[in-house]
Design an enzyme around this catalytic site. Structure first.
Site, PDB file in Angstrom:
ATOM      1  N   MET A  15       0.842  -1.197   0.000  1.00  0.00           N
ATOM      2  CA  MET A  15       0.000   0.000   0.000  1.00  0.00           C
ATOM      3  C   MET A  15       0.876   1.246   0.000  1.00  0.00           C
ATOM      4  SD  MET A  15      -2.974  -1.251   2.650  1.00  0.00           S
ATOM      5  CE  MET A  15      -1.796  -2.028   3.773  1.00  0.00           C
ATOM      6  N   GLN A  73       8.058  -5.311  -3.495  1.00  0.00           N
ATOM      7  CA  GLN A  73       7.339  -5.161  -4.759  1.00  0.00           C
ATOM      8  C   GLN A  73       7.998  -4.090  -5.623  1.00  0.00           C
ATOM      9  OE1 GLN A  73       3.311  -3.318  -5.509  1.00  0.00           O
ATOM     10  NE2 GLN A  73       2.777  -5.452  -5.927  1.00  0.00           N
ATOM     11  N   CYS A 102      -1.240  -1.859 -10.476  1.00  0.00           N
ATOM     12  CA  CYS A 102      -1.470  -0.450 -10.153  1.00  0.00           C
ATOM     13  C   CYS A 102      -2.321   0.216 -11.235  1.00  0.00           C
ATOM     14  CB  CYS A 102      -0.142   0.286 -10.018  1.00  0.00           C
ATOM     15  SG  CYS A 102      -0.337   2.039  -9.575  1.00  0.00           S
ATOM     16  N   LYS A 143       1.734  -9.727  -8.833  1.00  0.00           N
ATOM     17  CA  LYS A 143       0.414  -9.270  -8.376  1.00  0.00           C
ATOM     18  C   LYS A 143      -0.230  -8.530  -9.538  1.00  0.00           C
ATOM     19  CE  LYS A 143      -2.042  -6.749  -4.720  1.00  0.00           C
ATOM     20  NZ  LYS A 143      -2.870  -5.865  -5.537  1.00  0.00           N
ATOM     21  N   ASN A 204      -7.229 -11.504  -3.654  1.00  0.00           N
ATOM     22  CA  ASN A 204      -7.195 -10.147  -3.110  1.00  0.00           C
ATOM     23  C   ASN A 204      -8.503  -9.435  -3.449  1.00  0.00           C
ATOM     24  OD1 ASN A 204      -5.342  -7.119  -3.952  1.00  0.00           O
ATOM     25  ND2 ASN A 204      -6.325  -7.657  -2.040  1.00  0.00           N
ATOM     26  N   GLY A 205      -9.231  -9.027  -2.405  1.00  0.00           N
ATOM     27  CA  GLY A 205     -10.465  -8.279  -2.630  1.00  0.00           C
ATOM     28  C   GLY A 205     -11.634  -8.812  -1.827  1.00  0.00           C
ATOM     29  N   ASN A 206     -12.561  -7.896  -1.484  1.00  0.00           N
ATOM     30  CA  ASN A 206     -13.837  -8.247  -0.847  1.00  0.00           C
ATOM     31  C   ASN A 206     -13.707  -8.704   0.600  1.00  0.00           C
ATOM     32  OD1 ASN A 206     -14.696  -7.756  -3.437  1.00  0.00           O
ATOM     33  ND2 ASN A 206     -15.711  -9.723  -3.746  1.00  0.00           N
TER      34      ASN A 206
END
Length: 354
Positions: A15, A73, A102, A143, A204-206
Site C-alpha cells: 500500500m 514489490q 497499479c 500481483k 485479493n479483494g472483498n
C-alpha cells in the site's frame, strides 16, 4: 529460498506510503504470515542513493533479531533495470514481486502496473518475469488485476507460470474498477485461476470482516488471502479480533519509536487516523480529532492526543502515554482493560475501507 518455506496464508498488501516496517510488524504480530513493501521504483533504487538507503533501512531487521517475512514489490517496464534494482534488495527479503496491478494515472503515464496487461505487452511482461526468476536468489511473484476481456487473465497467468513466477496474486477487478463502488472483486475469476494453475494463487479483494476471509477461501480455493485497505483500519483482522482503537494506535506508535527513521511522521499520522476512523469515523468528534492529529509535530504529541483528548471524547478516563511522563497523567488501568472489549460495541461506528 523455496516458496514452500514462505507462508502465503494471510498477506498484508502493498500500500502506497503505508506498508512501512512498523505497520508490517504490527500486522505480522496479529496474524499476517507475510507482508509486502509498498511498490518501489527501480530507477530510483539505482539512481538515488538516499532512496536506496531508506529502503534498505526499512528492510534491515536482522540486526534487531527480527524474523519478519517480507516481499519487496517492484514496478517498471525494463527487465534490466528491474533485475539490477532487485539484486540490491534480494538479500533483505523473502521474495520479489512484479506489480501488474497499479491502476493509477502515473502507472499509465509510466507504462507499468496494470497498464502492461494488454495482450500487445505480454511478450515484454514475460521477459521481465523470466529475467527476474532467473536472476534473483529469492522467488519471483506477480500481483495483477484482471485482463480485458477477463478470460485473457488465465492465458497470461499460465504464461507467467511458465516464465518462472512462484506464485500469483489476483485482485479480481479490471483497471477501470478503481473503487469498490464500481463493483466487488469477481472472486469466481480467482477460482478459475486457482483451478488453471499449478503454482499458488492468492486472492485479493472483498474482505471487510474476519468472516470474509473464510468465505473467500472456501469460494476460490485460493492458497491465501491478501488484505489491503481493511487491514489499515484493523491490523488484527487475520486474528479475528477488533482491537480498541486507542490501544492499536499506541501499539503502532511504540513500534514506530523502536525503529526511528524508517517511516515519516506523516505516515504515522495516517496510520493513526485509519485506526481511529475504522471504529469512530461517525462520531461527532472525529473531524476535530483529524484536525488535531494533523497539527501534531511529534510522536509524543500523538501519544498525548490519544491518551487525553480521544479518551475524553470517548467518555473514558485519560491514561498514561507509554514509557514517558507517567507521573503527570491520571490513569485508570483497570478501567482501560475493561474497555478493551468495548470496541466491538460502543465505538463500532465502522467506516469500512475495502
Amino acid at each position: 529460498m523455496a516458496v514452500e518455506r514462505i507462508h502465503l496464508k494471510f498477506v498484508a498488501a502493498p500500500m502506497v506510503g503505508q506498508s512501512d516496517l512498523p505497520f508490517r510488524l504490527l500486522s505480522c504480530k496479529h496474524g499476517a504470515t507475510l507482508a509486502y513493501t509498498q511498490m518501489l521504483m527501480p530507477n530510483r533504487l539505482l539512481d538515488e542513493q538516499e532512496y536506496l538507503e531508506q529502503q534498505l533501512k526499512d528492510l534491515s531487521t536482522v540486526a534487531h533479531g527480527i524474523d519478519q517475512p517480507v516481499v519487496v514489490q517492484l514496478c517498471g517496464n525494463d527487465p534490466d533495470t528491474i533485475v539490477k534494482a532487485g539484486r540490491k534488495l534480494q538479500n533483505h527479503c523473502q521474495g520479489i514481486d512484479l506489480n501488474l496491478g497499479c491502476p493509477q494515472e502515473h502507472a499509465r503515464d509510466g507504462r507499468f502496473g496494470a497498464y502492461l496487461l494488454g495482450q500487445s505487452d505480454w511478450p515484454l511482461v514475460e521477459t521481465i518475469v523470466s529475467s527476474m526468476a532467473k536472476s534473483f536468489t529469492v522467488p519471483t511473484s506477480v500481483k495483477m488485476r484482471l485482463c480485458q476481456p477477463t478470460p485473457k487473465t488465465l492465458q497470461l497467468s499460465r504464461r507467467l507460470e511458465a516464465c518462472g513466477a512462484s506464485w500469483l496474486t489476483l485482485h479480481a477487478r479490471t483497471v477501470s474498477a478503481r473503487r469498490r463502488r464500481q463493483g466487488a472483486a469477481d472472486l469466481n475469476e480467482v477460482k478459475q485461476l486457482k483451478e488453471g494453475l499449478s503454482i499458488p494463487v492468492i486472492s485479493n479483494g472483498n474482505v471487510r470482516i474476519h468472516a470474509d476471509l473464510w468465505d473467500n477461501l472456501i469460494l476460490t480455493g485460493a492458497d491465501g488471502l491478501m488484505v489491503g485497505e481493511t487491514l489499515l483500519g484493523n491490523p488484527y483482522i487475520f486474528s479475528g479480533t477488533v482491537p480498541d482503537p486507542v490501544d492499536v494506535s499506541l501499539e503502532y506508535l511504540s513500534l514506530f519509536n523502536q525503529y526511528p527513521g524508517v517511516a515519516s511522521l506523516q505516515t504515522a499520522q495516517t496510520h493513526v487516523r485509519h485506526f481511529i476512523e475504522f471504529q469512530c469515523g461517525r462520531r461527532p468528534w472525529f473531524n476535530e480529532f483529524r484536525a488535531a492529529l494533523s497539527a501534531t509535530k511529534s510522536v509524543e504529541e500523538m501519544f498525548h492526543l490519544l491518551c487525553s483528548k480521544v479518551q475524553r471524547w470517548r467518555g473514558r478516563n485519560p491514561r498514561c502515554p507509554p514509557n514517558f511522563m507517567e507521573t503527570e497523567c491520571n490513569s485508570n488501568s483497570s478501567n482501560d482493560e475493561a474497555h478493551a472489549s468495548d470496541a466491538l460495541t460502543g465505538d463500532l461506528g465502522i467506516s469500512m475501507l475495502e
